[in-house]
Write an enzyme that holds these catalytic residues in place. Structure first.
Site, PDB file in Angstrom:
ATOM      1  CB  CYS A  73     -33.388  -9.901  49.091  1.00 41.97           C
ATOM      2  SG  CYS A  73     -34.835 -10.334  48.244  1.00 41.97           S
ATOM      3  CB  CYS A  93     -35.725 -12.413  50.419  1.00 42.05           C
ATOM      4  SG  CYS A  93     -35.425 -12.063  48.659  1.00 42.05           S
ATOM      5  CG  ASP A  94     -33.569 -11.876  53.956  1.00 37.69           C
ATOM      6  OD1 ASP A  94     -33.880 -12.954  53.776  1.00 37.69           O
ATOM      7  OD2 ASP A  94     -32.278 -11.316  53.684  1.00 37.69           O
TER       8      ASP A  94
END
Ligand SMILES: Cc1cc2nc3c(=O)[nH]c(=O)nc-3n(C[C@H](O)[C@H](O)[C@H](O)COP(=O)(O)OP(=O)(O)OC[C@H]3O[C@@H](n4cnc5c(N)ncnc54)[C@H](O)[C@@H]3O)c2cc1C
Length: 304
Positions: free
Chosen positions: A130, A133-134
């Site tokens: 992701c 997200c990261d």
């Protein structure tokens, strides 16, 4: 007899259950793994109210809130759903059958894996599924994105504004997606394209330090120094048990409209398992709430 059975205990399913019980409906949640994919997220930094929280902790808060309101939660797999007149029968692997007047499907999806050495070992320590997200954890660093479709191109573009260099590794000779998207990827000077190339190993000591790639045409191997490897080779929805029950698209995603209604009256769906384009915790949760409100309207007889 339940008013609603929610299939799935990830962000979408738990939020749907919360919204249903607060509306006075009798709800049963049936989910294989409480927390779903979100519980696997090493860190969630895009869920409002929490600057940084592990996926496991956030999902524990979701499920505790739902259970505190008296919702019954069952860890089991739903294998079949049938309709007899206006009643649905939900069949599970181990706990028998349950009857309800409406169903909310929130079965999520799973990222496809590459299946290479180091992928599992370094998951959460440089390997991610992701980018949004990261990605912020890799500011100014060298990263790789694996894949050549729209999600991979979007991930590469997103990461190129954070990371120093993005190696975009794709096994085919060209990318697939909108021309404008592909053009933007070609225009970014810090995206290094590695076409006709596959990943054969991800390695390092504690965290990812390198990725070994192979040119499928020449057979030549190369080791690239990276701190992050973002795998964007697609997701799969495990929806075979819903074939013929609700309409699915060619990826197995449940087709819904803007009110989370499926092709079958009384059956609603939310989250990553559906045809909505963006897949995040906040979106799945919002869609779960929407599906619950639609189910409520359906049960009250005001709308489908
Ligand atoms: C590694 C990783 C990191 C991520 N990090 C972030 C992040 O930082 N921020 C962010 O916004 N998003 C992140 N995401 C995406 C986010 O987790 C998903 O968008 C979100 O979890 C989708 O929620 P969902 O409820 O639709 O599905 P899921 O979370 O996939 O939940 C599906 C639920 O359905 C259950 N289920 C499936 N089939 C059945 C069945 N037949 N019977 C019963 N139960 C069933 C599952 O066990 C699970 O309980 C990440 C995803 C991954 C994989």
């Amino acid at each position: 007899m339940y008013d609603v059975i929610v299939v799935g205990a990830g962000p979408a399913g738990l939020t749907a259950a919360l919204t249903c019980v607060r509306a006075g409906l009798k709800v049963q949640v049936i989910g294989k793994v409480t927390g779903g994919q979100a519980a696997e997220a090493p860190l969630i930094e895009n869920y409002p109210g929490f600057k940084s929280i592990t996926g496991m902790e956030l999902m524990k808060l979701f499920s505790e809130q739902v259970e505190s309101l008296g919702v019954s939660m069952l860890n089991d797999e739903v294998t079949k759903i049938e309709q007899v007149n206006e009643v649905f029968e939900v069949k599970t692997s181990f706990s028998g059958r349950f009857k309800c007047r409406s169903v909310i499907l929130a079965i999520g999806a799973e990222p496809k894996k590459l299946g290479v050495k180091g992928e599992e070992e370094f998951y959460g320590r440089g390997v991610s599924y992701c980018a949004t997200c990261d990605g912020p954890l890799f500011k100014g660093k060298e990263v790789a994105v694996v894949g050549g479709g729209i999600p991979a191109l979007n991930a590469a573009l997103y990461l190129s504004s954070l990371a120093k260099t993005v190696y975009l590794i794709h096994e085919r000779s060209r990318f697939s997606g909108f021309k404008t998207l592909i053009d933007r990827v070609h225009e970014r000077s810090n995206i290094v394209k590695k076409l006709n190339t596959t990943v054969i190993e991800i390695g390092g000591k504690i965290f990812v330090e390198w990725v070994r790639i192979k040119n499928v045409k020449s057979g030549e191997e190369e080791e690239i120094k990276v701190s992050g490897v973002f795998i964007e080779v697609g997701k799969k929805v495990d929806s075979d048990f819903l074939k013929g029950f609700v309409e699915l698209d060619n990826k197995g995603q449940i087709v819904i409209d803007s009110l989370c209604r499926t092709s079958r009256i009384g059956v609603f769906a939310a989250g990553d398992a559906t045809t909505i384009p963006y897949k995040q915790v906040i979106i799945a949760a919002g869609e779960g709430a929407k599906a619950a409100m639609s189910a409520y309207d359906y049960l009250r007889g005001t709308k489908h």
